[in-house]
Design an enzyme around this catalytic site. Structure first.
Site, PDB file in Angstrom:
ATOM      1  N   ARG A 133       8.748  28.199  -5.100  1.00  0.00           N
ATOM      2  CA  ARG A 133       8.849  27.196  -3.819  1.00  0.00           C
ATOM      3  C   ARG A 133       8.884  26.224  -4.337  1.00  0.00           C
ATOM      4  O   ARG A 133       9.824  25.655  -4.000  1.00  0.00           O
ATOM      5  CB  ARG A 133       9.240  28.186  -2.448  1.00  0.00           C
ATOM      6  CG  ARG A 133       9.605  29.794  -2.534  1.00  0.00           C
ATOM      7  CD  ARG A 133       9.090  29.654  -1.190  1.00  0.00           C
ATOM      8  NE  ARG A 133      10.084  28.663   0.397  1.00  0.00           N
ATOM      9  CZ  ARG A 133       9.738  27.692   0.517  1.00  0.00           C
ATOM     10  NH1 ARG A 133       8.709  27.375   0.668  1.00  0.00           N
ATOM     11  NH2 ARG A 133      10.880  26.868   1.356  1.00  0.00           N
ATOM     12  N   TYR A 151       8.862  34.863   0.137  1.00  0.00           N
ATOM     13  CA  TYR A 151       9.532  34.439  -1.066  1.00  0.00           C
ATOM     14  C   TYR A 151       8.926  34.251  -2.154  1.00  0.00           C
ATOM     15  O   TYR A 151       9.258  34.743  -3.324  1.00  0.00           O
ATOM     16  CB  TYR A 151      10.327  33.358  -0.517  1.00  0.00           C
ATOM     17  CG  TYR A 151      11.819  33.947   0.463  1.00  0.00           C
ATOM     18  CD1 TYR A 151      13.168  34.592   0.051  1.00  0.00           C
ATOM     19  CD2 TYR A 151      11.849  33.243   1.423  1.00  0.00           C
ATOM     20  CE1 TYR A 151      13.910  34.941   1.320  1.00  0.00           C
ATOM     21  CE2 TYR A 151      12.362  33.519   2.558  1.00  0.00           C
ATOM     22  CZ  TYR A 151      13.595  34.010   2.018  1.00  0.00           C
ATOM     23  OH  TYR A 151      14.348  34.250   3.073  1.00  0.00           O
ATOM     24  N   CYS A 172       3.302  26.749 -18.642  1.00  0.00           N
ATOM     25  CA  CYS A 172       3.275  24.967 -19.487  1.00  0.00           C
ATOM     26  C   CYS A 172       4.225  24.617 -19.284  1.00  0.00           C
ATOM     27  O   CYS A 172       5.500  24.593 -19.809  1.00  0.00           O
ATOM     28  CB  CYS A 172       3.364  25.831 -20.844  1.00  0.00           C
ATOM     29  SG  CYS A 172       3.663  24.699 -21.823  1.00  0.00           S
TER      30      CYS A 172
END
Length: 492
Positions: free
Chosen positions: A372, A433, A403
């Site tokens: 998020r 979520y 990365c």
């Protein structure tokens, strides 16, 4: 939307420079060890520096399940579900499973008397495996395949929310075929999702009632009226009413007021001019929670009183009976009930222009378990979960191990200045979520979900293993066979 730069987020003007020591709403704490109670589940507390949730010591829990791990406070989730059911008495409350769903949570939701909203065949399967009554399930989604519709209708799903003309045609064809075969004998209840043209005050990606987006039928263009006409004309469909959802992470009812006015005006038009009486109205969900101290969500009782007053006023003005109402809270029930715990791997202090120092605290998770922040520019808080510290607070940025330069977990937070590798950090309000959006990016293994209550911890979703990760990689078996064959040849 956040400002962008072709070379990446870190090159945006001011991106790496704390404004007055951080964002304006974030203030240095008097005690960086203390919890901000409004951000945490109701049973969370500190004991000699250790975070305790549901009566379980987080360091002790981590010793058994490792990190990262999601910790779900069962008592808190159940209490929030009951709060919505009690406050919205007379409404149908559909828990929005997309926020977080597993069979255990589906059972808890059923036991608390809530219905369930799903938006995929996978979520429907979880609900059915949990024994959830299909008549209490609503099925959402802007693109439902014929296979999904066949299953939903065949299982007896209580309502399907249609989202396009193609879907109305597809669903009518499915119901006609199933009725002809004797698989079902009653019409399929349907709600028509409409867009009311409301600009909710939230992130663009989670505002869903303005005109220029993928969901629903526009009231303004007349598409909503045509959708109602087509559903009424389909012999295998039963029109229950209209569905409106204005977005997510909403903190006041002003947007609901505008949406209700426009949707109920369509109700009145259908009743007065077309003779179509719609018995139900779904006002959606999207009720906000506190991720940081800048958030001030309303209690369910306040939301219920204000939303009911809005509907009653509009129905009275339009001269129509009040329809049966439903809402779909998801984040507001599960979001605050969960936290995520990480282990600190590195602490890096980077000197920037003007002598400003940014302290990066890297943990063993990141955007694979909480997307998020990268996706929505979301703000989170965190706390040191494994010890007390007497060190002064310093402003830090908590980042993940992936990365990506944008792999940020907490953009800005104050932690004790002696935060170090091996410390446990816990991030509150990660129930909505985070696990649902979790991925295997960089071949990460998705964390477990551990439920805690009354001093007992129970893993309800186990951590993925390497075998899970490679189960769909069909080249692995060939590689292993080749390795075994090679070893055999070398030994001979």
């Amino acid at each position: 939307m956040s400002p962008s730069h072709e070379a990446g987020w870190a090159h945006v003007e001011g991106a790496l420079r704390p404004h007055h020591g951080g964002p304006g709403w974030l203030h240095p704490p008097g005690n960086p060890n203390a919890l901000v109670a409004s951000l945490w589940s109701s049973t969370a507390r500190k004991s000699d520096g250790d975070l305790v949730v549901g009566g379980v010591s987080v360091p002790d829990l981590v010793a058994n399940v490792n990190t990262p791990a999601y910790i779900l406070d069962e008592a808190d989730l159940r209490a929030r579900a009951r709060a919505f059911k009690d406050a919205f008495a007379g409404y149908d409350i559909y828990y929005a499973g997309k926020a977080f769903l597993c069979t255990t949570v589906a059972r808890w939701v059923a036991e608390e008397g809530l219905s369930l909203d799903v938006c995929s065949d996978g979520e429907l399967t979880v609900a059915l495996r949990a024994g959830f009554d299909p008549a209490r399930i609503g099925y959402h989604g802007n693109t439902k395949t014929e296979m999904e519709l066949v299953r939903a209708v065949g299982e007896g799903v209580g309502r399907i929310v249609v989202d396009s003309f193609d879907e109305i045609e597809r669903l009518a064809r499915v119901t006609s075929s199933l009725r002809a075969s004797g698989a079902v004998s009653t019409p399929q209840p349907v709600m028509v999702r409409v867009t009311a043209g409301v600009e909710a005050h939230t992130h663009e990606y989670i505002a869903t009632a303005h005109e220029d987006q993928k969901f629903g039928f526009s009231i303004t263009s007349g598409d909503a009226l045509e959708a109602v006409r087509r559903v009424v004309a389909a012999p295998g469909l039963e029109l229950l009413g209209l569905h409106s959802h204005i977005g997510s992470q909403i903190f006041d009812t002003s947007g609901f007021e505008v949406a209700a006015r426009r949707v109920l005006a369509l109700h009145a038009l259908l009743a007065h001019e077309r003779g179509v009486v719609l018995p139900e109205l779904d006002l959606g969900g999207g009720f906000g929670i506190a991720y940081t101290t800048q958030d001030d969500p309303s209690a369910p009782a306040v939301l219920a009183a204000e939303m009911s007053a809005i509907v009653d006023h509009e129905c009275g003005a339009l001269g129509i009976p009040r329809p049966r109402l439903s809402i779909e809270p998801g984040r507001a029930i599960v979001g605050p009930a969960m936290c995520t715990v990480y282990t600190v791997g590195t602490v890096k202090r980077v000197e920037l222009d003007g002598g400003v120092v940014r302290t990066y605290v890297s943990v063993d998770g990141g955007m694979s378990d909480n997307l998020r922040t990268a996706l929505y520019d979301a703000d989170y808080s965190c706390t040191l979960a494994s010890r007390d510290s007497t060190a002064p607070a310093v402003l830090v940025r908590v980042v993940g191990k992936h990365c990506e330069a944008g792999d940020i977990v907490v953009k800005d937070e104050f932690l004790p200045g002696d935060v170090r590798p091996g410390d446990l950090l816990a991030v509150p309000a990660t129930g909505a979520y985070c696990r649902s959006m979790a991925s295997n990016y960089n071949h990460a293994l998705r964390p477990p979900v551990v439920a805690v209550r009354d001093g007992v911890a129970s893993t309800i979703v186990r951590r993925e293993t390497v075998d899970d990760l490679l189960a769909t990689d069909l080249g692995c078996l060939d590689h292993e066979d080749a390795a075994v064959a090679g070893a055999s040849r070398r030994s001979s």
